[in-house]
Design a protein around this motif. Structure first.
Motif, mmCIF file in Angstrom:
data_model
loop_
_atom_site.group_PDB
_atom_site.id
_atom_site.type_symbol
_atom_site.label_atom_id
_atom_site.label_comp_id
_atom_site.label_asym_id
_atom_site.label_seq_id
_atom_site.Cartn_x
_atom_site.Cartn_y
_atom_site.Cartn_z
ATOM 1 N N GLY A 194 1.360 0.286 -8.733
ATOM 2 C CA GLY A 194 0.512 -0.551 -9.571
ATOM 3 C C GLY A 194 1.224 -1.626 -10.340
ATOM 4 N N ASP A 195 2.561 -1.689 -10.247
ATOM 5 C CA ASP A 195 3.309 -2.710 -10.967
ATOM 6 C C ASP A 195 3.084 -4.083 -10.351
ATOM 7 N N VAL A 196 3.050 -5.108 -11.194
ATOM 8 C CA VAL A 196 2.806 -6.489 -10.761
ATOM 9 C C VAL A 196 4.112 -7.262 -10.808
ATOM 10 N N ARG A 197 4.438 -7.902 -9.683
ATOM 11 C CA ARG A 197 5.652 -8.716 -9.607
ATOM 12 C C ARG A 197 5.332 -10.068 -8.991
ATOM 13 N N MET A 198 6.314 -10.983 -9.044
ATOM 14 C CA MET A 198 6.092 -12.335 -8.547
ATOM 15 C C MET A 198 6.003 -12.385 -7.031
ATOM 16 N N CYS A 199 6.697 -11.476 -6.359
ATOM 17 C CA CYS A 199 6.628 -11.353 -4.903
ATOM 18 C C CYS A 199 7.252 -10.024 -4.537
ATOM 19 N N VAL A 200 7.157 -9.640 -3.276
ATOM 20 C CA VAL A 200 7.655 -8.324 -2.879
ATOM 21 C C VAL A 200 9.176 -8.222 -2.977
ATOM 22 N N LEU A 201 9.881 -9.355 -2.949
ATOM 23 C CA LEU A 201 11.338 -9.324 -2.988
ATOM 24 C C LEU A 201 11.906 -9.279 -4.402
ATOM 25 N N SER A 202 11.076 -9.469 -5.409
ATOM 26 C CA SER A 202 11.583 -9.580 -6.781
ATOM 27 C C SER A 202 11.458 -8.278 -7.564
ATOM 28 N N ARG A 203 11.453 -7.150 -6.856
ATOM 29 C CA ARG A 203 11.234 -5.873 -7.541
ATOM 30 C C ARG A 203 12.410 -5.472 -8.427
ATOM 31 N N PHE A 204 13.559 -6.130 -8.295
ATOM 32 C CA PHE A 204 14.691 -5.820 -9.173
ATOM 33 C C PHE A 204 14.476 -6.396 -10.577
ATOM 34 N N LEU A 205 13.481 -7.278 -10.725
ATOM 35 C CA LEU A 205 13.123 -7.802 -12.038
ATOM 36 C C LEU A 205 12.060 -6.907 -12.677
ATOM 37 N N LEU B 258 0.800 -1.217 0.000
ATOM 38 C CA LEU B 258 0.000 0.000 0.000
ATOM 39 C C LEU B 258 0.836 1.272 0.000
ATOM 40 N N THR B 259 2.023 1.214 0.571
ATOM 41 C CA THR B 259 2.799 2.438 0.743
ATOM 42 C C THR B 259 4.277 2.118 0.903
ATOM 43 N N GLN B 260 5.108 3.099 0.594
ATOM 44 C CA GLN B 260 6.539 2.978 0.868
ATOM 45 C C GLN B 260 6.893 3.696 2.170
ATOM 46 N N LYS B 261 5.911 4.354 2.764
ATOM 47 C CA LYS B 261 6.132 5.082 4.009
ATOM 48 C C LYS B 261 6.198 4.104 5.184
ATOM 49 N N CYS B 262 7.089 4.370 6.138
ATOM 50 C CA CYS B 262 7.220 3.521 7.321
ATOM 51 C C CYS B 262 7.645 4.377 8.503
ATOM 52 N N ASN B 263 7.177 4.021 9.703
ATOM 53 C CA ASN B 263 7.571 4.763 10.892
ATOM 54 C C ASN B 263 8.858 4.229 11.512
ATOM 55 N N LEU B 264 9.481 3.230 10.871
ATOM 56 C CA LEU B 264 10.805 2.755 11.257
ATOM 57 C C LEU B 264 11.807 3.126 10.156
ATOM 58 N N GLU B 265 13.096 2.993 10.470
ATOM 59 C CA GLU B 265 14.126 3.363 9.511
ATOM 60 C C GLU B 265 15.199 2.278 9.434
ATOM 61 N N CYS B 266 14.807 1.033 9.241
ATOM 62 C CA CYS B 266 15.753 -0.087 9.229
ATOM 63 C C CYS B 266 16.909 0.209 8.267
ATOM 64 N N PRO B 267 18.126 0.380 8.764
ATOM 65 C CA PRO B 267 19.222 0.830 7.900
ATOM 66 C C PRO B 267 19.863 -0.263 7.067
ATOM 67 N N LEU B 268 19.649 -1.536 7.416
ATOM 68 C CA LEU B 268 20.415 -2.607 6.796
ATOM 69 C C LEU B 268 19.650 -3.443 5.779
ATOM 70 N N HIS B 269 18.374 -3.732 6.044
ATOM 71 C CA HIS B 269 17.775 -4.853 5.329
ATOM 72 C C HIS B 269 16.430 -4.580 4.683
ATOM 73 N N CYS B 270 15.882 -3.392 4.732
ATOM 74 C CA CYS B 270 14.525 -3.173 4.236
ATOM 75 C C CYS B 270 14.439 -3.468 2.735
ATOM 76 N N TYR B 271 13.663 -4.478 2.372
ATOM 77 C CA TYR B 271 13.550 -4.879 0.971
ATOM 78 C C TYR B 271 12.910 -3.789 0.126
ATOM 79 N N ALA B 272 12.054 -2.957 0.763
ATOM 80 C CA ALA B 272 11.298 -1.942 0.031
ATOM 81 C C ALA B 272 11.955 -0.573 0.069
ATOM 82 N N ASP B 273 13.099 -0.468 0.788
ATOM 83 C CA ASP B 273 13.775 0.823 0.944
ATOM 84 C C ASP B 273 12.802 1.880 1.461
ATOM 85 N N SER B 274 11.984 1.493 2.437
ATOM 86 C CA SER B 274 10.954 2.391 2.955
ATOM 87 C C SER B 274 11.481 3.221 4.120
#
Length: 302
Positions: free
Chosen positions: A208-219, A8-24
């Motif tokens: 709105g882009d469709v991908r195979m899973c949330v981790l495959s956004r580099f494809l 739903l969003t790229q906004k997050c109330n956390l700032e995980c510096p190492l591992h966020c798959y969505a760069d949120s």
């Protein structure tokens, strides 16, 4: 059976510096999908074979229309899973989480507050998330907790898993490693995926882009739901070409339906993707493997 992840969003109330798959993070936005766009997609989901949607982000509860969209999905007969960091849970959110067709998932990193907060980049996040995990257990809300081992010497990921089990969390996966995608991007590409991408699931981004899973956004995207019906995208040639790019576990006639032997999976050491297949089992939303035996001919299912 299809499981649809709605970012739903790229906004997050956390700032995980190492591992966020969505760069949120707190400064990110909600993307191009409007409330009407999400509702149109949800309305079309059953016709595309969708039975369960997962609301994820970023932090999905920060989206201004989160509650409306969750209720809209329930109103169409879909089951809903919410993947939240449980940093802030209001009374209306607890009411939603207690719905009989809603399940909950969250992430937890360490039984030591300072180490958990270091991973999330937010002081006090351990206390808030842990307290809300306890509250969810007390309310008998179906809950899954995922633990990511970020590689720090003092993170105590395994101890975090043991703590969650003691607290009565019904589903706690084995600690997973950091995937080299998003904020932790590497050059390994598809080798960072579990091999289950697109098997009974798809993901829709905040644009709105469709991908195979949330981790495959580099494809590449298989299409965009703002211009093409979801069912057409999932039945199209591009979708099946993307499926073919991901190394799949090798199956034999003797394999059961759970997964293939761990030694045959790629990557073969990732926190329990095989036996049982943790990645396609999101809380109570069991997603059975749907690996096509071959690519469909040009023209999709024609």
């Amino acid at each position: 059976m299809w499981f649809l992840e709605l970012e739903l969003t790229q906004k997050c109330n956390l700032e995980c510096p190492l591992h966020c798959y969505a760069d949120s993070g707190p400064t990110k936005g909600h993307g191009e999908m409007t409330r009407a766009d999400w509702e149109t997609l949800i309305d079309a989901a059953p016709a595309a074979g969708i039975t369960t949607v997962q609301l994820i982000g970023g932090e999905p509860t920060t989206h201004p229309d989160f509650l409306r969209l969750a209720e809209h999905a329930l109103g169409t007969g879909l089951s809903v899973q919410v993947y939240s960091n449980l940093y802030r849970v209001t009374a209306p959110l607890w009411e939603l989480f207690s719905h009989p067709h809603v399940t909950l998932a969250t992430s937890y990193y360490s039984d030591v507050p300072a180490e958990h907060d270091k991973v999330t980049g937010r002081k006090g996040s351990h206390a808030r998330t842990r307290a809300n995990i306890v509250e969810a257990v007390m309310r008998d809300i179906p809950l899954k907790v995922g633990i990511v081992d970020c590689g720090g010497p003092n993170q105590r990921a395994q101890e975090a898993r043991e703590e969650m089990t003691r607290l009565g969390v019904p589903r706690v996966g084995a600690p997973d490693r950091i995937r080299g995608v998003g904020r932790a991007a590497t050059a390994m590409g598809v080798k960072e995926l579990c091999g289950q991408c697109g098997n009974g699931r798809a993901a829709i981004s905040w644009d709105g882009d469709v991908r195979m899973c949330v981790l495959s956004r580099f494809l590449p995207s298989a299409g965009n739901v703002r211009t093409t019906p979801l069912a057409d995208i999932l039945d199209g040639v591009v979708w099946y070409e993307l499926l073919a790019q991901v190394p799949r576990p090798i199956r034999s006639a003797d394999d059961d339906e759970d997964c293939t032997p761990l030694k045959q999976c790629k990557p073969n050491k990732d926190g329990g993707d095989c036996k049982p297949a943790e990645t396609p089992c999101e809380s109570n939303a069991l997603i059975l493997p749907q690996i096509p035996s071959q690519l469909r001919p040009m023209g999709g299912g024609q």
